[in-house]
Write an enzyme that holds these catalytic residues in place. Structure first.
Site, PDB file in Angstrom:
ATOM      1  CB  ILE A 171      22.581  -0.788  13.170  1.00 29.66           C
ATOM      2  CG1 ILE A 171      22.232  -0.514  14.640  1.00 29.66           C
ATOM      3  CG2 ILE A 171      23.956  -1.409  13.044  1.00 29.66           C
ATOM      4  CD1 ILE A 171      22.212  -1.765  15.513  1.00 29.66           C
ATOM      5  CE1 TYR A 214      -9.401  -3.479   7.309  1.00 31.85           C
ATOM      6  CE2 TYR A 214      -9.040  -4.385   5.127  1.00 31.85           C
ATOM      7  CZ  TYR A 214      -9.450  -4.539   6.433  1.00 31.85           C
ATOM      8  OH  TYR A 214      -9.913  -5.756   6.872  1.00 31.85           O
ATOM      9  CG  ASP A 215     -10.496   4.432   7.213  1.00 30.75           C
ATOM     10  OD1 ASP A 215     -10.996   3.670   6.360  1.00 30.75           O
ATOM     11  OD2 ASP A 215     -10.862   5.610   7.357  1.00 30.75           O
ATOM     12  CE1 TYR A 216      -4.716  -1.386   7.746  1.00 29.32           C
ATOM     13  CE2 TYR A 216      -4.202  -0.105   5.782  1.00 29.32           C
ATOM     14  CZ  TYR A 216      -4.557  -1.309   6.377  1.00 29.32           C
ATOM     15  OH  TYR A 216      -4.742  -2.426   5.593  1.00 29.32           O
ATOM     16  CG  ASP A 260      -2.205  -0.812   0.947  1.00 29.98           C
ATOM     17  OD1 ASP A 260      -2.635  -0.886  -0.219  1.00 29.98           O
ATOM     18  OD2 ASP A 260      -2.755  -1.373   1.906  1.00 29.98           O
ATOM     19  CB  ALA A 261       3.535   2.579   2.156  1.00 33.68           C
ATOM     20  N   GLY A 262       3.912   1.862  -0.937  1.00 32.22           N
ATOM     21  CA  GLY A 262       4.684   2.072  -2.149  1.00 32.22           C
ATOM     22  C   GLY A 262       3.848   2.198  -3.398  1.00 32.22           C
ATOM     23  CD  GLU A 263       1.404  -2.343  -5.239  1.00 27.56           C
ATOM     24  OE1 GLU A 263       1.684  -3.063  -6.203  1.00 27.56           O
ATOM     25  OE2 GLU A 263       0.543  -2.659  -4.389  1.00 27.56           O
ATOM     26  N   GLY A 305      -8.042   2.868   0.050  1.00 25.63           N
ATOM     27  CA  GLY A 305      -9.203   2.168  -0.473  1.00 25.63           C
ATOM     28  C   GLY A 305     -10.212   1.907   0.617  1.00 25.63           C
ATOM     29  CG  ASP A 355      18.913   5.750  11.872  1.00 26.48           C
ATOM     30  OD1 ASP A 355      19.705   5.082  12.573  1.00 26.48           O
ATOM     31  OD2 ASP A 355      19.279   6.709  11.162  1.00 26.48           O
TER      32      ASP A 355
END
Length: 690
Positions: A643, A411-413, A326-329, A409, A501
């Protein structure tokens, strides 16, 4: 590429932390103040967004057909940010991903000199789905005779109320389609709808479209399924009588919030951090520090959501291709969506707008994209009743919450970063919204059970014939559960990857895994066993990949081997999971490979500024193995290094009747807890008043 910004006078810097929340004009002032650049990690301003568009246009890099899939801050070098002090020069640059025809380009624009710093074509990738592509694919299929004939077989000849949309294909079942911008197109009947008609989809029909050429590659018709007779709404007009809540609860802070705002920098209790809303990943918290006496101690250089993966578990067309990164597309229009004051955030919250570039790169405002508020829920920070003296010492607990809500779409997060007075950061996320449903010919689960030879004794769950094994494939609820007549909600998963990070007292950190192991005692001892802690330092990336295992418990701690607490232990922060899940897909399943970060709950990598997204920078129509699996294959050193920790939260969703027509929030969480970071309980100094 530097600009000098004087630090704001004290009365200007703190005004947004003392807003009278009922005053709309003051809220507007808060948004205006936030548009000034006062920190290297500040989001792009309105003028800077326009600078990106103008500079690329003047350089001949874009035309009217060019699509901007991402415009965001080009983060300065980490060393620059850590060395920066208020009043010093601020580096400013923007990063953009653009689609020109079938080609993808990355650009960096120097916002001070107004020059294109870099322009690079990226081969073999597909950028984030553009807003305009959702409708364009739908319009293309409605011109196709084969698709129109399939609609006519369903009695659909008038397209006035038909909504069709194109989604990037999540599974390449044909090698010849790889490398092309392929969409799967579905339609729904929106007649009489007040909201999107999720429960009136034209089932069993899909088309595959090349979005660059608009060529219809294939129309798949798996048979006519009757449309459910009605939609299911959740507005006041349709949900029926409301329950009576006789006594209200009010949230008030008559003196205003007790946190201070300096642009995007927040100071509360002993905490300080910078926050912004990024179009792709939403909330980004950076330079998180805790004031320990007179020491400002670093904990987290940068933390944010990295990726969301939602694969559906139905082999039918087009469901098998529904596995969404979802975040990338789907973040081209901005991951964060507007929140409603007083409901999505409490009355004492301070709301913040955000900017996002559209398909044309031009900025638009997302109102109330994030909020910050204090909460007191009647919880106890610490307490003890002393039998000897008969006295009780107890302290009330107050938290600071930074919130954003993503809508993807159906869903709500909800995403919360919760700062606690004891030095803990709790990261909470919740799923709500609309469960995805498919239309089926069968009306009820009971009838479906009888048709499959199932007894009422097993609750209509698994077939009696095979002893409770796999569901019969011809059952309408074989891959989900009935939530309404003729509607089955499909089984699916939710996975959330977070990029953390951590800089625990500085950037030189290691992962220490404290395994809890059983030790058998001597035969003549009254006890037979105890458990002990066996620590191991992960030396390389392969040593750090971990899955939660309740039979082999372990603590995952980020330690600083060169910094010690008062009794001599290395200081650390403990990544403490809560409930979680692992993928049940087989390793060779295409969606499993696309989202390889779900193979483990924990990954650790050396800091690399270009490694920001767990499934890779370009997960749209991606090949398996991108992101974390590819990076960690180098098996780089992670001991006493700068790291980055990656943590995945997962949940399997077997949809229940109570999740329909709109799903109650379902919470998941994890914590970053101080572990030997302080010399004593850091909340011991809390006053008696909350």
């Amino acid at each position: 590429m530097l600009v000098s910004r004087p630090s704001w006078p004290w009365h200007i810097r703190t005004i947004t932390g003392l807003i009278a929340l009922s005053g709309a004009s003051l809220l507007s002032s808060a948004s205006a103040l936030a548009q000034s650049v006062t920190h290297p990690m500040d989001p792009l301003t309105h003028d800077e967004h326009w600078t990106v568009v103008d500079v690329l246009r003047d350089a001949g890099r874009v035309d009217e057909e060019t699509g901007f899939t991402l415009v965001t801050l080009h983060s300065p070098q980490k060393g620059q940010v850590l060395a920066w002090r208020p009043g010093a020069e601020i580096p400013r640059a923007a990063f953009a991903i653009l689609k020109k025809g079938p080609d993808t380009f990355e650009a960096v624009v120097d916002l001070i000199s107004r020059e294109v710093e870099s322009w690079e074509g990226i081969e073999g990738v597909q950028p984030t789905w553009l807003d305009r592509e959702f409708g364009a694919g739908g319009r293309a299929v409605l011109q196709n005779p084969e698709f129109r004939a399939a609609l006519e077989r369903r009695g659909i000849t008038d397209y006035t109320d038909l909504v069709c949309w194109a989604l990037p294909l999540g599974t390449f079942d044909r090698p010849e389609r790889r490398g092309r911008r392929i969409a799967t197109v579905s339609c729904a009947d929106a007649h009489g709808a007040r909201t999107f008609p999720w429960n009136r989809v034209v089932e069993g029909l899909a088309a595959y479209v090349d979005m660059d050429s608009r060529e219809i590659l294939e129309v798949v018709d798996e048979g006519v399924v009757p449309m459910p007779e009605r939609g299911y709404r959740y507005d006041d007009e349709t949900i029926g009588p409301k329950r009576v809540i006789p006594t209200p609860i009010s949230v008030e802070q008559p003196g205003g919030p007790s946190f201070e705002l300096d642009g995007h920098v927040v100071r509360w209790q002993n905490w300080s951090f910078h926050h912004r809303v990024d179009p792709r990943v939403g909330l980004i918290l950076s330079d998180v520090r805790y004031l320990d006496g007179d020491r400002s101690r670093s904990i987290l250089y940068e933390g944010h959501l990295s990726e969301i993966f939602v694969p559906y578990m139905d082999p039918a067309t087009p469901w098998y291709a529904f596995n969404f990164l979802d975040a990338g597309e789907y973040s081209a229009g901005g991951l964060a969506k507007p929140m409603t004051p007083g409901f999505d955030c409490p009355a004492n919250a301070v709301m913040f707008d955000a900017l996002v570039g559209g398909d044309d790169g031009k900025p638009t405002t997302t109102p109330n994209a994030s909020c910050i508020y204090e909460r007191y829920a009647g919880d106890v920070a610490w307490r003890h009743f002393d039998d000897f003296s008969g006295t009780t010492e107890t302290r009330a607990k107050r938290d600071l919450v930074v919130r954003m809500i993503a809508v993807l779409g159906n869903y709500d997060y909800v995403f919360d970063w919760v700062f606690q007075q004891n030095g803990t950061i709790e990261v909470r996320l919740a799923a709500t919204g609309i469960s995805n449903v498919k239309a089926v010919a069968q009306e009820l689960a009971v009838a479906a059970s009888e048709a499959s030879g199932m007894s009422a004794a097993n609750g209509g769950g698994l077939p009696a014939a095979n002893g409770g094994g796999l569901p019969a494939a011809d059952r309408p609820d074989a891959y989900g559960r009935f939530v309404a007549p003729n509607l089955v909600a499909v089984n699916h998963d939710h996975f959330f990857s977070f990029r953390l990070d951590l800089d625990v007292d500085g950037p030189s950190n290691s992962l220490q895994v404290d395994e809890l192991k059983t030790v058998r005692l001597a035969d003549d001892h009254p006890r037979r066993s105890v458990w002990v802690v066996e620590p191991t330092i992960a030396q390389r990336e392969v040593d750090a990949t971990r899955r939660l295992d309740f039979e082999r418990p372990a603590l995952w701690r980020i330690i600083n081997p060169s910094s010690r607490n008062g009794v001599g232990y290395p200081v650390s922060y403990h990544l403490m999971p809560r409930s979680n899940a692992l993928s049940l897909m087989v390793p060779e399943d295409y969606p499993q490979g696309r989202a390889g970060f779900i193979n483990h709950h924990l990954w650790v990598t050396p800091y690399a500024p270009q490694e920001r997204y767990a499934a890779g920078t370009y997960p749209t129509l991606s090949e398996p193995g991108q992101g974390l699996p590819r990076w960690t294959a180098a098996n780089r050193s992670i001991s006493a290094e700068d790291i980055v920790v990656w943590y995945t939260v997962g949940m399997h969703h077997v949809v229940r009747a109570e999740d329909f027509p709109v799903m109650p929030v379902s919470w998941q969480a994890f914590e970053l807890r101080p572990f030997d970071f302080f010399d004593r309980n850091p909340a011991i100094d809390l006053p008696r008043t909350p």
